[in-house]
Design a protein around this motif. Structure first.
Motif, PDB file in Angstrom:
ATOM      1  N   PRO A 196      -0.372 -21.640   3.842  1.00  0.00           N
ATOM      2  CA  PRO A 196      -0.605 -20.197   3.971  1.00  0.00           C
ATOM      3  C   PRO A 196       0.627 -19.420   4.407  1.00  0.00           C
ATOM      4  O   PRO A 196       0.820 -18.273   4.007  1.00  0.00           O
ATOM      5  N   GLN A 197       1.490 -20.018   5.223  1.00  0.00           N
ATOM      6  CA  GLN A 197       2.665 -19.307   5.704  1.00  0.00           C
ATOM      7  C   GLN A 197       3.660 -19.037   4.585  1.00  0.00           C
ATOM      8  O   GLN A 197       4.377 -18.033   4.611  1.00  0.00           O
ATOM      9  N   LYS A 198       3.716 -19.931   3.591  1.00  0.00           N
ATOM     10  CA  LYS A 198       4.652 -19.742   2.483  1.00  0.00           C
ATOM     11  C   LYS A 198       4.050 -18.946   1.333  1.00  0.00           C
ATOM     12  O   LYS A 198       4.770 -18.298   0.575  1.00  0.00           O
ATOM     13  N   MET A 239       4.142 -10.029   2.782  1.00  0.00           N
ATOM     14  CA  MET A 239       4.251  -9.124   3.922  1.00  0.00           C
ATOM     15  C   MET A 239       2.913  -8.486   4.265  1.00  0.00           C
ATOM     16  O   MET A 239       2.705  -8.032   5.393  1.00  0.00           O
ATOM     17  N   CYS A 240       2.003  -8.440   3.300  1.00  0.00           N
ATOM     18  CA  CYS A 240       0.696  -7.825   3.513  1.00  0.00           C
ATOM     19  C   CYS A 240      -0.337  -8.816   4.017  1.00  0.00           C
ATOM     20  O   CYS A 240      -1.522  -8.475   4.121  1.00  0.00           O
ATOM     21  N   ALA A 241       0.059 -10.067   4.294  1.00  0.00           N
ATOM     22  CA  ALA A 241      -0.833 -11.137   4.735  1.00  0.00           C
ATOM     23  C   ALA A 241      -1.795 -11.570   3.644  1.00  0.00           C
ATOM     24  O   ALA A 241      -2.749 -12.288   3.918  1.00  0.00           O
ATOM     25  N   ILE A 244      -6.949   2.767   0.855  1.00  0.00           N
ATOM     26  CA  ILE A 244      -5.965   1.915   0.198  1.00  0.00           C
ATOM     27  C   ILE A 244      -6.147   0.492   0.693  1.00  0.00           C
ATOM     28  O   ILE A 244      -6.814   0.236   1.699  1.00  0.00           O
ATOM     29  N   GLY A 245      -5.553  -0.464  -0.033  1.00  0.00           N
ATOM     30  CA  GLY A 245      -5.614  -1.865   0.349  1.00  0.00           C
ATOM     31  C   GLY A 245      -4.383  -2.298   1.128  1.00  0.00           C
ATOM     32  O   GLY A 245      -3.439  -1.530   1.341  1.00  0.00           O
ATOM     33  N   ALA A 246      -4.400  -3.560   1.534  1.00  0.00           N
ATOM     34  CA  ALA A 246      -3.278  -4.090   2.314  1.00  0.00           C
ATOM     35  C   ALA A 246      -2.002  -4.148   1.481  1.00  0.00           C
ATOM     36  O   ALA A 246      -0.896  -3.935   1.999  1.00  0.00           O
ATOM     37  N   ARG A 247      -2.128  -4.421   0.183  1.00  0.00           N
ATOM     38  CA  ARG A 247      -0.945  -4.471  -0.681  1.00  0.00           C
ATOM     39  C   ARG A 247      -0.329  -3.084  -0.834  1.00  0.00           C
ATOM     40  O   ARG A 247       0.903  -2.943  -0.844  1.00  0.00           O
ATOM     41  N   GLN A 248      -1.159  -2.060  -0.970  1.00  0.00           N
ATOM     42  CA  GLN A 248      -0.634  -0.706  -1.088  1.00  0.00           C
ATOM     43  C   GLN A 248       0.026  -0.242   0.201  1.00  0.00           C
ATOM     44  O   GLN A 248       1.033   0.477   0.165  1.00  0.00           O
ATOM     45  N   GLU A 249      -0.516  -0.675   1.324  1.00  0.00           N
ATOM     46  CA  GLU A 249       0.119  -0.309   2.593  1.00  0.00           C
ATOM     47  C   GLU A 249       1.489  -0.966   2.710  1.00  0.00           C
ATOM     48  O   GLU A 249       2.457  -0.335   3.170  1.00  0.00           O
ATOM     49  N   ALA A 250       1.605  -2.215   2.300  1.00  0.00           N
ATOM     50  CA  ALA A 250       2.902  -2.883   2.339  1.00  0.00           C
ATOM     51  C   ALA A 250       3.898  -2.183   1.423  1.00  0.00           C
ATOM     52  O   ALA A 250       5.090  -2.092   1.733  1.00  0.00           O
TER      53      ALA A 250
END
Length: 412
Positions: free
Chosen positions: A241-243, A247-249, A196-202
């Motif tokens: 980048p911070q804005k 949540m998934c970076a 899975i990807g970072a978005r799916q983990e989030a």
């Protein structure tokens, strides 16, 4: 009336199951609002049923036993090997559209529904689910000992406990053949690895976004589209980048929601390279408000000086005049451009203390009334013949409520 014989029933949504019949998230992710549910015979048009499992995993099954299924029913479905336990999330005609959306090319992907889950099925299901967290912690240690560059984000046991799905995240390709052998020897179940990807983990972890609402990936999003920094440039968003990160970076998925409107509205904007010429000086493009249809120009090419904000139609009009060799006196037309484009604040000159002043005025008026009456009575001339020594002084003076001496009657 006999109240003792009355029977009350508390409605909790479905008669059996976990979720309510509504368009919200309920207790599961990615639920689809069945707007054809109240149509008679809707469920008789097809035997296809949508069943959802842990998090975002869904499956489609045939109701071969003609069970009376409703949204929220817990059912036992066919799996390989054994059976799995899931929740019915959709029935009727809309399931065909969901299958088309899921791009199921093979008919073998559509298995059967065995039965509505019994107590023995649920006991085994809860027993398997109780082992998921400890299995994930131990599997992470096994992967670390093997030196694999991967992260096991979640573990899902099948309803009968014969199979476990390990969801992992990895930037590069991972050779986990030895890992599968070690996991099978440690947990004595059939192992399936799913990347899975970072978005799916989030989406699996869940959380609240900066907008104050639950994450889109944890509620309704299933297919994730790539987001680039060009999307932020189209919308004139600062590249912070911070804005921009979620949540998934990664870049926020919501940046894609309105970019089409910005691109469509940006087609009407004049080119940034065109210089607007007036009789006094030249103006260079500074910035634009795409949705409001406003363009700001500066008399200096490098800094903001003598900034003038005009509408797109006015900018096109000046450009056409410059093509004909004509130059207007100013960018704004008799200073009416800003008044027409910008909203007028009717309370700009007012203060919030005006409410307090109005209340104080009323209080002063009410308090001054008896004083005025006393002043009028005090100012009225009285004949000396009607005054007595007792009125001029002494403890026996009679006074009214205002403090003024009362007039004596004729008898006195």
């Amino acid at each position: 009336m006999d109240y003792k014989n009355l029977q009350y029933k508390i409605s909790t949504g479905c008669d059996r199951g976990l979720s309510n019949k509504a368009c919200g998230r309920q207790d599961k992710q990615l639920n689809t609002y069945d707007w054809l549910e109240d149509i008679p015979g809707n469920t008789d048009l097809t035997d296809l049923v949508e069943v959802q499992f842990k998090n975002t995993r869904k499956g489609y099954y045939h109701n071969v036993n003609n069970l009376e299924l409703k949204k929220g029913d817990i059912v036992a479905v066919e799996a390989s090997p054994g059976h799995d336990i899931g929740v019915v999330t959709l029935t009727g005609s809309l399931v065909k559209l969901q299958i088309k959306k899921a791009n199921l090319k093979s008919a073998d992907d559509i298995k059967r529904i065995y039965r509505i889950a019994r107590k023995a099925d649920m006991d085994k299901y809860y027993e398997s689910k109780a082992k998921e967290h400890s299995t994930m912690i131990r599997s992470r240690q096994i992967a670390k000992d093997l030196g694999l560059e991967m992260k096991i984000g979640d573990v899902e046991y099948q309803g009968d406990g014969n199979k476990a799905i390990f969801y992992y995240i990895a930037d590069e390709r991972v050779d986990f053949r030895q890992l599968i052998k070690d996991l099978a020897a440690a947990f004595h179940v059939r192992i399936e690895m799913k990347q899975i990807g970072a978005r799916q983990e989030a989406g699996r972890i869940g959380g609240t976004g900066p907008c104050g609402r639950e994450l889109c990936c944890a509620t309704w999003m299933k297919n994730f589209v790539s987001v680039s920094t060009n999307v932020a440039r189209y919308q004139d968003i600062s590249l912070n980048p911070q804005k921009l990160a979620g949540m998934c970076a990664k870049l926020k998925c919501c940046l894609n929601y309105e970019v089409d409107n910005y691109i469509e509205a940006g087609k009407a904007l004049p080119s940034r390279d065109i210089i607007l010429q007036t009789k006094d000086q030249d103006f260079y493009f500074l910035k634009s408000d795409v949705l409001a249809g406003l363009v700001s120009y500066s008399s200096d090419k490098n800094i903001a000086a003598n900034v003038e904000t005009i509408s797109i139609s006015r900018a096109n009009e000046i450009m056409e005049m410059n093509r004909r060799g004509e130059k207007p006196l100013s960018l704004t037309d008799n200073n009416t451009e800003r008044q027409a484009d910008h909203p007028i604040d009717l309370l700009a000159g007012e203060s919030i203390t005006r409410f307090d002043k109005s209340k104080n005025k009323k209080k002063k008026k009410k308090g001054n009334k008896p004083q005025n009456r006393g002043a009028q009575q005090a100012s009225a001339p009285q004949p000396e013949s009607q005054e007595s020594p007792r009125q001029k002084g002494g403890p026996h003076n009679r006074h009214d409520k205002t403090g003024n001496p009362k007039k004596r009657d004729a008898k006195e």
